[in-house]
Every structure is written in C-alpha cells, then in structure tokens.
Design a protein around this motif. Structure first.
Motif, PDB file in Angstrom:
ATOM      1  N   VAL A   1      -8.868 -10.265  -6.028  1.00 35.80           N
ATOM      2  CA  VAL A   1      -7.604 -10.892  -6.403  1.00 35.80           C
ATOM      3  C   VAL A   1      -6.640  -9.802  -6.854  1.00 35.80           C
ATOM      4  N   GLY A   2      -5.388  -9.920  -6.443  1.00 42.68           N
ATOM      5  CA  GLY A   2      -4.382  -8.933  -6.807  1.00 42.68           C
ATOM      6  C   GLY A   2      -3.294  -9.530  -7.671  1.00 42.68           C
ATOM      7  N   GLY A   3      -2.657  -8.697  -8.477  1.00 42.69           N
ATOM      8  CA  GLY A   3      -1.528  -9.119  -9.291  1.00 42.69           C
ATOM      9  C   GLY A   3      -0.213  -8.930  -8.553  1.00 42.69           C
ATOM     10  N   ALA A   4       0.879  -9.200  -9.252  1.00 43.79           N
ATOM     11  CA  ALA A   4       2.200  -9.101  -8.636  1.00 43.79           C
ATOM     12  C   ALA A   4       2.457  -7.719  -8.054  1.00 43.79           C
ATOM     13  N   ASP A   5       1.905  -6.697  -8.699  1.00 41.25           N
ATOM     14  CA  ASP A   5       2.141  -5.332  -8.237  1.00 41.25           C
ATOM     15  C   ASP A   5       1.414  -5.011  -6.942  1.00 41.25           C
ATOM     16  N   GLN A   6       0.468  -5.873  -6.543  1.00 37.80           N
ATOM     17  CA  GLN A   6      -0.319  -5.619  -5.341  1.00 37.80           C
ATOM     18  C   GLN A   6       0.252  -6.270  -4.086  1.00 37.80           C
ATOM     19  N   VAL A   7       1.120  -7.267  -4.245  1.00 31.69           N
ATOM     20  CA  VAL A   7       1.529  -8.083  -3.105  1.00 31.69           C
ATOM     21  C   VAL A   7       2.266  -7.248  -2.066  1.00 31.69           C
ATOM     22  N   HIS A   8       3.356  -6.590  -2.465  1.00 35.33           N
ATOM     23  CA  HIS A   8       4.112  -5.775  -1.517  1.00 35.33           C
ATOM     24  C   HIS A   8       3.271  -4.610  -0.998  1.00 35.33           C
ATOM     25  N   ALA A   9       2.437  -4.041  -1.866  1.00 40.12           N
ATOM     26  CA  ALA A   9       1.612  -2.911  -1.450  1.00 40.12           C
ATOM     27  C   ALA A   9       0.650  -3.316  -0.339  1.00 40.12           C
ATOM     28  N   ARG A  10       0.050  -4.498  -0.460  1.00 43.45           N
ATOM     29  CA  ARG A  10      -0.902  -4.936   0.564  1.00 43.45           C
ATOM     30  C   ARG A  10      -0.171  -5.315   1.860  1.00 43.45           C
ATOM     31  N   ILE A  11       0.993  -5.912   1.733  1.00 44.95           N
ATOM     32  CA  ILE A  11       1.782  -6.210   2.940  1.00 44.95           C
ATOM     33  C   ILE A  11       2.109  -4.925   3.678  1.00 44.95           C
ATOM     34  N   GLU A  12       2.555  -3.924   2.951  1.00 48.37           N
ATOM     35  CA  GLU A  12       2.924  -2.660   3.590  1.00 48.37           C
ATOM     36  C   GLU A  12       1.715  -1.958   4.188  1.00 48.37           C
ATOM     37  N   ARG A  13       0.577  -2.048   3.537  1.00 48.15           N
ATOM     38  CA  ARG A  13      -0.628  -1.413   4.076  1.00 48.15           C
ATOM     39  C   ARG A  13      -1.065  -2.108   5.362  1.00 48.15           C
ATOM     40  N   ASP A  14      -1.002  -3.437   5.377  1.00 48.17           N
ATOM     41  CA  ASP A  14      -1.358  -4.159   6.600  1.00 48.17           C
ATOM     42  C   ASP A  14      -0.364  -3.874   7.714  1.00 48.17           C
ATOM     43  N   ARG A  15       0.911  -3.794   7.365  1.00 46.84           N
ATOM     44  CA  ARG A  15       1.919  -3.504   8.387  1.00 46.84           C
ATOM     45  C   ARG A  15       1.704  -2.106   8.970  1.00 46.84           C
ATOM     46  N   ALA A  16       1.414  -1.137   8.109  1.00 47.48           N
ATOM     47  CA  ALA A  16       1.187   0.224   8.594  1.00 47.48           C
ATOM     48  C   ALA A  16      -0.016   0.276   9.523  1.00 47.48           C
ATOM     49  N   TYR A  17      -1.056  -0.481   9.192  1.00 42.91           N
ATOM     50  CA  TYR A  17      -2.249  -0.513  10.048  1.00 42.91           C
ATOM     51  C   TYR A  17      -1.900  -1.087  11.418  1.00 42.91           C
ATOM     52  N   VAL A  18      -1.198  -2.205  11.438  1.00 41.14           N
ATOM     53  CA  VAL A  18      -0.883  -2.873  12.701  1.00 41.14           C
ATOM     54  C   VAL A  18       0.050  -2.013  13.554  1.00 41.14           C
ATOM     55  N   LEU A  19       1.023  -1.366  12.925  1.00 39.35           N
ATOM     56  CA  LEU A  19       1.927  -0.496  13.679  1.00 39.35           C
ATOM     57  C   LEU A  19       1.184   0.701  14.267  1.00 39.35           C
ATOM     58  N   ALA A  20       0.220   1.221  13.516  1.00 31.34           N
ATOM     59  CA  ALA A  20      -0.583   2.323  14.047  1.00 31.34           C
ATOM     60  C   ALA A  20      -1.387   1.869  15.258  1.00 31.34           C
ATOM     61  N   LEU A  21      -1.935   0.659  15.200  1.00 34.94           N
ATOM     62  CA  LEU A  21      -2.644   0.119  16.353  1.00 34.94           C
ATOM     63  C   LEU A  21      -1.717   0.022  17.563  1.00 34.94           C
ATOM     64  N   ARG A  22      -0.510  -0.452  17.319  1.00 32.94           N
ATOM     65  CA  ARG A  22       0.429  -0.621  18.433  1.00 32.94           C
ATOM     66  C   ARG A  22       0.752   0.708  19.094  1.00 32.94           C
ATOM     67  N   GLU A  23       0.846   1.752  18.295  1.00 32.03           N
ATOM     68  CA  GLU A  23       1.199   3.069  18.839  1.00 32.03           C
ATOM     69  C   GLU A  23      -0.024   3.845  19.317  1.00 32.03           C
ATOM     70  N   GLY A  24      -1.213   3.277  19.125  1.00 34.14           N
ATOM     71  CA  GLY A  24      -2.429   3.969  19.546  1.00 34.14           C
ATOM     72  C   GLY A  24      -2.822   5.099  18.639  1.00 34.14           C
ATOM     73  N   HIS A  25      -2.337   5.088  17.402  1.00 36.49           N
ATOM     74  CA  HIS A  25      -2.670   6.134  16.437  1.00 36.49           C
ATOM     75  C   HIS A  25      -3.906   5.742  15.629  1.00 36.49           C
ATOM     76  N   VAL A  26      -4.503   6.689  14.994  1.00 36.97           N
ATOM     77  CA  VAL A  26      -5.604   6.431  14.074  1.00 36.97           C
ATOM     78  C   VAL A  26      -5.005   6.127  12.709  1.00 36.97           C
ATOM     79  N   PRO A  27      -5.185   4.908  12.192  1.00 36.77           N
ATOM     80  CA  PRO A  27      -4.566   4.577  10.908  1.00 36.77           C
ATOM     81  C   PRO A  27      -5.197   5.353   9.759  1.00 36.77           C
ATOM     82  N   GLY A  28      -4.374   5.838   8.862  1.00 35.37           N
ATOM     83  CA  GLY A  28      -4.892   6.427   7.634  1.00 35.37           C
ATOM     84  C   GLY A  28      -5.062   5.341   6.606  1.00 35.37           C
ATOM     85  N   ASP A  29      -6.101   4.543   6.777  1.00 34.38           N
ATOM     86  CA  ASP A  29      -6.262   3.336   5.963  1.00 34.38           C
ATOM     87  C   ASP A  29      -7.509   3.470   5.101  1.00 34.38           C
TER      88      ASP A  29
END
Length: 278
Positions: free
Chosen positions: A214-242
């Motif tokens: 479970v995450g607090g308010a400070d985690q919500v945007h951070a997790r959205i951005e981490r998921d977005r970075a992962y998906v964008l890396a997949l789209r570009e064929g890069h290895v995500p730094g996740d």
C-alpha cells in the motif's frame, strides 16, 4: 488479519503474491473488492467480518484474471459486480468446461496448490456499460474503467476516503503487464489508463494495488511515472531501468524479470509482423 488503511477501509494481504483484498464499510454491510486467493484466508476474512458484526452486501472484481474472481461460501451470496466487458470476458472463459481444471493444473507445484476454492469462480454480475459508480449503500465508489492489462479492467476510487484501489496496476513489485491477446495497441491502452489514473491522483491519500505494498499520497505520482517509463521503454525497444526487474527486484519476486523478457519478446515479434511499435 484486516488492517485499516483509511476511515472505513481495510485490507487483507494474502500470502500469495501480496494480493490485496479490500473491505469498505457501508451503512448495512461491507463492499468486498477482490476478496483473496486461498481458502483459509477467505474463511478467516469471513470470520473477521462476522465477529465484527459485518456482512458482505456487495462484491467487485477489478478484472477477469482468475485470482481476482474467487469467492468463498462463508462470504455469503451478495451480488458480485464487474464491468460489462469484464463479465463478458469471464463468461467466455468459463464457457470452456475445462477452465477451472486448467487453473488447478497451472497451480500444481506452487505453494497454493489445492488451496484455491474454484467452485464459485467468476460468478460476476455485469454492470451496465458506462456505469460510473458501484451500486451499493455506502461511500461513493467511482469506477475508472480502462483496457490496460485486461479487458474491462477497473480501478476504483473511494472519493470520500481518498483511497484508490488500482487492480493490477501501480504496484511496487509487479511491472506493467500488457494485454497482448488481440488488442490493437496494448502500449497505448496502457498509457491511456495511466492518464486516467493521473486524473484523480491529486485527490488520492492511499493507493492499494492488486499486488504489493500500500502506498501513501507521495507514492501515487511516483508509481504512475515509473509505470509510464517502463511502458515507453518497451515501446522503444529499450531495456527499462526499473527496480522491479533484474538484481534490484525484491526477494521472492525475481520471476518478474522473466515476465518482462516474455512480453518484450512478444512485442518485438508483433512489431516485426505488423510494422508498428509494440
């Protein structure tokens, strides 16, 4: 053991994949979201509710994966809802007479083999398409439907309590898992879902993923951005730094790297076949 995460909102974390069942208190009883995985855990949850004088008056499955479609007889016969598309997918799955046997076979060799009650699997009542809120006598629970991860996936926002129940998204241990079976653009589906969740993120005090912490308010945007970075890396064929894959994965979650490799390979094959990203 139920743990309170906000006023009138409690969770039970399963031993299996940190699966989170969510209990929301209403006027006449509770709403139970994704009730759990193992027989003894759901029986314990039912006993805890009974001991506190509560009954289940409604259930909800966030999406049509087997581990979110389970139920236990001790939880009663309340209506169990899902989005129209989720319910239709479940009906298709269960039209195969061997569906439950396949799940049981899939679990052989795991620590929960023989401990998952399948008799009441997937008995979901479809809400009318475009339904905006769960119909029950309790705090308003907004349905945020999207097509990331699984057909008819829904996040639930309990606005009065500031709680976002994210289903199989925004996890600190699981990477985004795309729906690669017959969808036209799984990458854009996922990015669109993240935009929807971003639209309520500023009002969220507590984030409950389907699996993970479970995450607090400070985690919500951070997790959205981490998921977005992962998906964008997949789209570009890069290895995500996740941090959820590779050596930095949490102990016991090393298998997530195999999931990543598998979907990266499938996306690459899809791109070669169709000539499109992802």
């Amino acid at each position: 053991m139920l743990r309170q995460v906000a006023e009138g909102v409690l969770i039970h974390e399963s031993e299996f994949c940190q699966s989170n069942a969510v209990v929301v208190h209403g006027r006449a009883g509770v709403l139970l979201i994704d009730p759990g995985v193992q027989d003894h855990e759901m029986a314990c949850l039912a006993n805890d509710l009974s001991d506190s004088g509560q009954t289940v008056v409604a259930g909800f499955s966030t999406h049509p994966d087997w581990d979110h479609l389970l139920w236990h007889a001790q939880l009663g016969v309340a209506p169990r809802y899902g989005t129209a598309r989720c319910a239709a997918t479940v009906r298709d799955q269960l039209s195969d007479p061997g569906a439950k046997a396949d799940i049981a076979a899939h679990l052989l060799g795991t620590e929960i083999a023989g401990q998952v009650p399948l008799d009441l699997l997937g008995l979901i009542t479809a809400l009318p398409a475009e339904t905006a809120q769960i119909p029950w006598d309790g705090p308003q629970v907004r349905i945020i439907e999207h097509q990331a991860h699984a057909p008819g996936h829904a996040a639930l926002f309990i606005e009065e309590r500031g709680v976002l129940v994210a289903g199989d998204m925004l996890s600190d241990v699981l990477i985004p898992m795309l729906d690669l079976n017959g969808t036209a653009d799984p990458i854009e589906d996922y990015l669109a879902a993240l935009r929807l969740l971003e639209g309520v993120a500023g009002d969220v005090d507590v984030l409950v993923p389907g699996h993970g912490s479970v995450g607090g308010a400070d985690q919500v945007h951070a997790r959205i951005e981490r998921d977005r970075a992962y998906v964008l890396a997949l789209r570009e064929g890069h290895v995500p730094g996740d941090p959820r894959i590779g050596p930095s994965a949490k102990p016991g979650w090393e298998w997530v790297s195999d999931v990543h490799d598998g979907q990266a390979q499938r996306l690459a094959r899809r791109s070669e076949r169709d000539g499109t990203p992802g």
